[in-house]
Design a protein around this motif. Structure first.
Motif, PDB file in Angstrom:
ATOM      1  N   THR A 259       1.074  -1.646  -0.042  1.00 42.87           N
ATOM      2  CA  THR A 259      -0.271   0.008  -0.208  1.00 42.87           C
ATOM      3  C   THR A 259       0.822   1.463   0.254  1.00 42.87           C
ATOM      4  OG1 THR A 259       0.348  -0.470   2.488  1.00 42.87           O
ATOM      5  CG2 THR A 259      -2.330  -0.953   1.135  1.00 42.87           C
TER       6      THR A 259
ATOM      7  N   THR B  97     -12.045  -2.503  -5.462  1.00 44.60           N
ATOM      8  CA  THR B  97     -12.125  -1.228  -6.028  1.00 44.60           C
ATOM      9  C   THR B  97     -10.432  -0.350  -5.838  1.00 44.60           C
ATOM     10  OG1 THR B  97     -11.823  -0.918  -3.394  1.00 44.60           O
ATOM     11  CG2 THR B  97     -13.859  -0.113  -3.481  1.00 44.60           C
ATOM     12  N   THR B  98      -9.958  -1.801  -4.957  1.00 49.96           N
ATOM     13  CA  THR B  98      -8.469  -1.930  -5.148  1.00 49.96           C
ATOM     14  C   THR B  98      -7.759  -3.073  -6.096  1.00 49.96           C
ATOM     15  OG1 THR B  98      -8.416  -1.547  -2.603  1.00 49.96           O
ATOM     16  CG2 THR B  98      -6.458  -2.416  -3.353  1.00 49.96           C
TER      17      THR B  98
ATOM     18  N   THR C 118      -5.540   2.328  -6.685  1.00 52.28           N
ATOM     19  CA  THR C 118      -6.671   1.991  -6.224  1.00 52.28           C
ATOM     20  C   THR C 118      -7.061   2.111  -8.237  1.00 52.28           C
ATOM     21  OG1 THR C 118      -6.552   4.592  -7.388  1.00 52.28           O
ATOM     22  CG2 THR C 118      -7.400   4.058  -4.803  1.00 52.28           C
TER      23      THR C 118
ATOM     24  N   THR D  18      -4.335   5.727   0.127  1.00 49.06           N
ATOM     25  CA  THR D  18      -4.089   5.347   1.529  1.00 49.06           C
ATOM     26  C   THR D  18      -3.475   6.072   2.473  1.00 49.06           C
ATOM     27  OG1 THR D  18      -1.999   4.550   0.017  1.00 49.06           O
ATOM     28  CG2 THR D  18      -4.388   2.476   0.493  1.00 49.06           C
TER      29      THR D  18
ATOM     30  N   THR E 287     -12.620  -2.574   1.201  1.00 48.77           N
ATOM     31  CA  THR E 287     -12.428  -0.762   0.980  1.00 48.77           C
ATOM     32  C   THR E 287     -12.777  -0.468   0.458  1.00 48.77           C
ATOM     33  OG1 THR E 287     -10.099  -2.132   1.048  1.00 48.77           O
ATOM     34  CG2 THR E 287     -10.382   0.321   0.708  1.00 48.77           C
TER      35      THR E 287
ATOM     36  N   HIS F   3     -13.705   3.870  -1.301  1.00 47.56           N
ATOM     37  CA  HIS F   3     -13.491   4.800  -1.548  1.00 47.56           C
ATOM     38  C   HIS F   3     -14.163   6.265  -0.831  1.00 47.56           C
ATOM     39  CE1 HIS F   3     -10.326   2.591  -4.677  1.00 47.56           C
ATOM     40  NE2 HIS F   3     -10.293   2.536  -3.179  1.00 47.56           N
TER      41      HIS F   3
ATOM     42  N   THR G   6      -9.371  11.754  -2.316  1.00 47.65           N
ATOM     43  CA  THR G   6      -9.743  10.819  -2.286  1.00 47.65           C
ATOM     44  C   THR G   6      -8.903  10.454  -1.309  1.00 47.65           C
ATOM     45  OG1 THR G   6     -10.118  10.653  -4.323  1.00 47.65           O
ATOM     46  CG2 THR G   6      -9.917   7.957  -3.612  1.00 47.65           C
TER      47      THR G   6
ATOM     48  N   SER H   3      -8.810   6.132   1.053  1.00 50.05           N
ATOM     49  CA  SER H   3      -9.293   4.889   0.564  1.00 50.05           C
ATOM     50  C   SER H   3      -8.622   4.249   2.276  1.00 50.05           C
ATOM     51  CB  SER H   3      -7.789   3.662  -0.494  1.00 50.05           C
ATOM     52  OG  SER H   3      -8.159   2.386  -0.201  1.00 50.05           O
TER      53      SER H   3
END
Lengths: 68, 68, 68, 68, 68, 68
Positions: free
Chosen positions: C62, D21-22, D40, E62, F22, F24, F36, F38
């Motif tokens: 990540t 989403t990931t 993303t 993230t 997850t 967004h 944005t 996450s």
């Protein structure tokens, strides 16, 4: 392998919840003290993580904020 | 303000060590369980952080790794 | 301890530069390919890091962006 | 745009795997040296990432740990 | 190079403060809206960052929490 | 709870998109300026996040890069 990360908090896996790519793993590191990690599904398989395992939450000092 | 971060671990400040821009703050979150945070000196001043304070270590789930 | 972090890049320490609280450590992970880590001075001492050591750069998926 | 991130590791996209989403993107940055990024889905589409592309893994120094 | 990071917030550098290894850079991204970045001194020199420069704060999705 | 994180950018939720684990979340923090985040689905539920809410994007200084 010893790590530079300053925080290695040992506990017991209480939950493993996989999504399509990302999994949430919860560790009890003390009585009622739960730490949640968001890791890849691949890592869950690689470490063969399952409920009841002894494992550690590992966090770099720069990723820890303080609230007061 | 409630936070999306999943990990808020309450404890007691046991050490505040300032460098030129970055400070290390250690929190005891359980008997002998120490968490180290690396934050800005400005944040230390802003929160008036000092030894003995009750405070929390706040960590986003995506910043937690698992070791087994 | 096996880690959930997906990226463990082995190399050789080519530089350790300490500030007052934070140190920069450079690792050569391939011919001319240098990775820079910003870790605590305490971690440098704890791992007894010095030039010439074999060590790994460890990065959570990540924390990796892609540029194109 | 030049970035403050100290680590820009060029390589070739070897896998793009999207979840809901990931997405996980793997880059070969050297013979057999694979870096995994968790980004993303929107970023994958925005950069039109696909296998075979030349791309870079970008990592901030504060997100790199050292293991020894 | 286009980045997967979802947040690129353009602004003007209003302060650069260097420590021994780590620098704090403040960017005004809107009337009275200041973003603080903690980057390496090397990055400050590499980007020749100084007050008045047009620059962007770049943040991976993230790494953004939500408070409510 | 006051946070050590240096960046608390207030705005309005313009989108919440959940995946399997997850989510967004997009926040408008200024005219046309979107951030944005996450975060976990659990955090979305915990904060009862929905379009139109006033909320803040919270980012630690160490997670902000500079681009120039």
């Amino acid at each position: 392998m010893k790590l530079s990360a300053r925080n290695v908090l040992q506990g017991r896996v209480v939950e493993v919840h996989k999504g399509q790519t990302t999994a949430h793993v919860r560790l009890e590191i003390g009585p009622g003290v739960i730490v949640t990690a968001s890791i890849t599904n691949e890592a869950v398989d690689d470490l063969a993580l399952k409920e009841g395992d002894t494992a550690s939450a590992v966090v770099k000092a720069t990723d820890v904020m303080i609230g007061k």
